[in-house]
Design a protein around this motif. Structure first.
Motif, PDB file in Angstrom:
ATOM      1  N   THR A 192      28.103 -29.348  25.612  1.00 29.58           N
ATOM      2  CA  THR A 192      28.136 -27.887  25.643  1.00 29.58           C
ATOM      3  C   THR A 192      27.305 -27.254  24.537  1.00 29.58           C
ATOM      4  O   THR A 192      26.960 -26.067  24.620  1.00 29.58           O
ATOM      5  CB  THR A 192      29.581 -27.383  25.534  1.00 29.58           C
ATOM      6  OG1 THR A 192      30.186 -27.922  24.339  1.00 29.58           O
ATOM      7  CG2 THR A 192      30.394 -27.811  26.737  1.00 29.58           C
ATOM      8  N   SER A 193      26.991 -28.017  23.489  1.00 36.12           N
ATOM      9  CA  SER A 193      26.177 -27.462  22.399  1.00 36.12           C
ATOM     10  C   SER A 193      24.753 -28.004  22.400  1.00 36.12           C
ATOM     11  O   SER A 193      23.984 -27.731  21.473  1.00 36.12           O
ATOM     12  CB  SER A 193      26.836 -27.766  21.050  1.00 36.12           C
ATOM     13  OG  SER A 193      26.916 -29.175  20.835  1.00 36.12           O
ATOM     14  N   SER A 201      20.962 -24.349  23.195  1.00 41.38           N
ATOM     15  CA  SER A 201      21.374 -23.050  22.656  1.00 41.38           C
ATOM     16  C   SER A 201      20.535 -21.957  23.300  1.00 41.38           C
ATOM     17  O   SER A 201      19.648 -21.359  22.671  1.00 41.38           O
ATOM     18  CB  SER A 201      21.215 -23.028  21.133  1.00 41.38           C
ATOM     19  OG  SER A 201      22.028 -24.015  20.540  1.00 41.38           O
ATOM     20  N   VAL A 209      20.744 -16.828  27.044  1.00 44.62           N
ATOM     21  CA  VAL A 209      21.704 -16.567  28.113  1.00 44.62           C
ATOM     22  C   VAL A 209      22.437 -17.880  28.376  1.00 44.62           C
ATOM     23  O   VAL A 209      21.888 -18.787  29.005  1.00 44.62           O
ATOM     24  CB  VAL A 209      21.018 -16.069  29.398  1.00 44.62           C
ATOM     25  CG1 VAL A 209      22.056 -15.820  30.482  1.00 44.62           C
ATOM     26  CG2 VAL A 209      20.216 -14.801  29.109  1.00 44.62           C
ATOM     27  N   PRO A 210      23.649 -18.033  27.872  1.00 48.78           N
ATOM     28  CA  PRO A 210      24.319 -19.337  27.945  1.00 48.78           C
ATOM     29  C   PRO A 210      24.698 -19.720  29.367  1.00 48.78           C
ATOM     30  O   PRO A 210      25.016 -18.863  30.202  1.00 48.78           O
ATOM     31  CB  PRO A 210      25.565 -19.129  27.078  1.00 48.78           C
ATOM     32  CG  PRO A 210      25.826 -17.661  27.127  1.00 48.78           C
ATOM     33  CD  PRO A 210      24.474 -17.014  27.216  1.00 48.78           C
ATOM     34  N   THR A 211      24.664 -21.025  29.620  1.00 44.30           N
ATOM     35  CA  THR A 211      25.185 -21.544  30.873  1.00 44.30           C
ATOM     36  C   THR A 211      26.711 -21.516  30.821  1.00 44.30           C
ATOM     37  O   THR A 211      27.314 -21.204  29.785  1.00 44.30           O
ATOM     38  CB  THR A 211      24.707 -22.983  31.093  1.00 44.30           C
ATOM     39  OG1 THR A 211      25.204 -23.811  30.017  1.00 44.30           O
ATOM     40  CG2 THR A 211      23.175 -23.052  31.108  1.00 44.30           C
ATOM     41  N   LYS A 212      27.327 -21.841  31.945  1.00 45.75           N
ATOM     42  CA  LYS A 212      28.789 -21.832  31.987  1.00 45.75           C
ATOM     43  C   LYS A 212      29.375 -22.834  30.999  1.00 45.75           C
ATOM     44  O   LYS A 212      30.348 -22.544  30.303  1.00 45.75           O
ATOM     45  CB  LYS A 212      29.271 -22.124  33.403  1.00 45.75           C
ATOM     46  CG  LYS A 212      28.965 -21.020  34.404  1.00 45.75           C
ATOM     47  CD  LYS A 212      29.500 -21.364  35.785  1.00 45.75           C
ATOM     48  CE  LYS A 212      29.196 -20.252  36.788  1.00 45.75           C
ATOM     49  NZ  LYS A 212      29.711 -20.572  38.145  1.00 45.75           N
ATOM     50  N   GLN A 253      27.887 -24.050  28.271  1.00 46.22           N
ATOM     51  CA  GLN A 253      27.625 -23.578  26.914  1.00 46.22           C
ATOM     52  C   GLN A 253      28.590 -22.464  26.527  1.00 46.22           C
ATOM     53  O   GLN A 253      29.106 -22.436  25.405  1.00 46.22           O
ATOM     54  CB  GLN A 253      26.181 -23.091  26.786  1.00 46.22           C
ATOM     55  CG  GLN A 253      25.834 -22.602  25.380  1.00 46.22           C
ATOM     56  CD  GLN A 253      24.433 -22.022  25.303  1.00 46.22           C
ATOM     57  OE1 GLN A 253      23.573 -22.318  26.125  1.00 46.22           O
ATOM     58  NE2 GLN A 253      24.203 -21.178  24.295  1.00 46.22           N
ATOM     59  N   TYR A 254      28.832 -21.562  27.442  1.00 44.06           N
ATOM     60  CA  TYR A 254      29.756 -20.455  27.165  1.00 44.06           C
ATOM     61  C   TYR A 254      31.162 -20.979  26.894  1.00 44.06           C
ATOM     62  O   TYR A 254      31.839 -20.521  25.964  1.00 44.06           O
ATOM     63  CB  TYR A 254      29.775 -19.488  28.351  1.00 44.06           C
ATOM     64  CG  TYR A 254      30.752 -18.352  28.193  1.00 44.06           C
ATOM     65  CD1 TYR A 254      30.438 -17.248  27.409  1.00 44.06           C
ATOM     66  CD2 TYR A 254      31.996 -18.394  28.823  1.00 44.06           C
ATOM     67  CE1 TYR A 254      31.341 -16.202  27.257  1.00 44.06           C
ATOM     68  CE2 TYR A 254      32.901 -17.354  28.671  1.00 44.06           C
ATOM     69  CZ  TYR A 254      32.573 -16.265  27.899  1.00 44.06           C
ATOM     70  OH  TYR A 254      33.467 -15.230  27.747  1.00 44.06           O
ATOM     71  N   GLU A 269      31.189 -22.651  23.460  1.00 41.71           N
ATOM     72  CA  GLU A 269      31.105 -21.667  22.386  1.00 41.71           C
ATOM     73  C   GLU A 269      32.422 -20.921  22.205  1.00 41.71           C
ATOM     74  O   GLU A 269      32.848 -20.662  21.076  1.00 41.71           O
ATOM     75  CB  GLU A 269      29.971 -20.678  22.672  1.00 41.71           C
ATOM     76  CG  GLU A 269      28.573 -21.266  22.515  1.00 41.71           C
ATOM     77  CD  GLU A 269      27.486 -20.262  22.861  1.00 41.71           C
ATOM     78  OE1 GLU A 269      27.836 -19.167  23.351  1.00 41.71           O
ATOM     79  OE2 GLU A 269      26.301 -20.567  22.638  1.00 41.71           O
ATOM     80  N   GLN A 270      33.050 -20.563  23.310  1.00 40.27           N
ATOM     81  CA  GLN A 270      34.321 -19.856  23.207  1.00 40.27           C
ATOM     82  C   GLN A 270      35.397 -20.739  22.572  1.00 40.27           C
ATOM     83  O   GLN A 270      36.193 -20.268  21.744  1.00 40.27           O
ATOM     84  CB  GLN A 270      34.767 -19.379  24.589  1.00 40.27           C
ATOM     85  CG  GLN A 270      33.911 -18.276  25.171  1.00 40.27           C
ATOM     86  CD  GLN A 270      33.867 -17.046  24.291  1.00 40.27           C
ATOM     87  OE1 GLN A 270      34.907 -16.523  23.883  1.00 40.27           O
ATOM     88  NE2 GLN A 270      32.668 -16.570  23.991  1.00 40.27           N
TER      89      GLN A 270
END
Length: 272
Positions: free
Chosen positions: A61-62, A65, A68-71, A73-74, A77-78
């Motif tokens: 997920t990281s 960067s 506009v983050p992918t699902k 990545q989002y 990050e959350q």
């Protein structure tokens, strides 16, 4: 009760207990009340798998960067920001928290993934429902937060900070110092580990009870007409407990990480 001519549901049914948490190893040998020492059990392998899954999730997920983050990545990050801002920064403080973010993020995801193994099909076992694993993780946290305190205050300075409350009369210190030592040094890792273990143990035991009990009532129990509906109800309750276990798994990961941050914050604090 046998004079009624009914076959009771309890006859032939072996209620689950602590022995069900001792999984067989890869040679087929099982644990029992006398123990069975092996190097790597299935529970140990699940613990290693939990570390690998947590690492892969954070790494994937990281990896990119994007603005506009992918699902994925989002999501990563959350989850990272939840631990970074909601635990590390809020508990430890804005000056010192950054260096402890990797530790707290790793702890949160490691505990969470291993807890969620209890509701994953085919795995259906949380390693932290074994108290030895919970003790080991709590011992690691104990070494870290006490090490942080010793590095910042020195050995005797940290011992004084931990055991001698400020602003209390001198005459009461002989009573408070042993209590503070027991509470802050000796008891903390025990309560930290038992909180995690007890919740995962109880949830897994309930899942075993309702699944095996429901199967027995549906397949083997005869006599009373209420036994089959009771088996259906037991399965339904087992499903409900499974969803509850997901909540408990996430909550216990959060509580374990939160308490770790609080202990680190206490070790860094200027006053007791």
């Amino acid at each position: 009760m046998s004079h009624t001519g009914l076959v009771l549901a309890a006859e032939g049914f072996h209620a689950p207990g602590p022995v069900d948490f001792f999984l067989p190893d890869f040679t087929g040998s099982s644990w029992n009340e006398h123990g069975y020492q092996v190097l790597l059990t299935k529970a140990s392998l699940l613990l290693v798998l939990g570390a690998v899954v947590a690492y892969l999730f954070l790494a994937i997920t990281s990896r990119r960067s994007a603005v506009v983050p992918t699902k994925s990545q989002y999501l990563g990050e959350q989850a990272y920001n939840f631990v970074r801002n909601g635990i590390a920064q809020d508990i430890i403080g804005s000056k010192e928290y950054r260096r402890y973010v990797p530790l707290l993020v790793s702890l949160f995801f490691f505990v969470m993934v291993n807890n969620l193994f209890g509701v994953v099909p085919l795995l259906t076992f949380s390693p932290f429902s074994r108290v030895s694993f919970a003790y080991g993780l709590a011992a690691l946290v104990w070494l870290i937060y006490n090490g942080v305190g010793v590095m910042h205050k020195g050995f005797f300075g940290y011992l004084k900070h931990t055991t001698v409350p400020s602003g209390v009369p001198l005459w009461i210190l002989p009573l408070l110092i042993p209590l503070e030592f027991l509470s802050n040094i000796m008891i903390r890792p025990i309560t930290l580990s038992l909180r995690l273990f007890a919740n995962m143990f109880a949830g897994h035991l309930l899942l075993i009870l309702f699944s095996t009990g429901g199967a027995y009532l549906l397949i083997h129990a005869t006599g009373s007409p209420v036994l089959k509906p009771a088996g259906v109800l037991a399965f339904a309750l087992g499903v409900a407990i499974g969803f509850l276990e997901i909540v408990v798994a996430l909550l216990q990961a959060y509580v374990f990480t939160l308490l770790t941050a609080q202990y680190i914050s206490g070790a860094l604090a200027s006053e007791h």
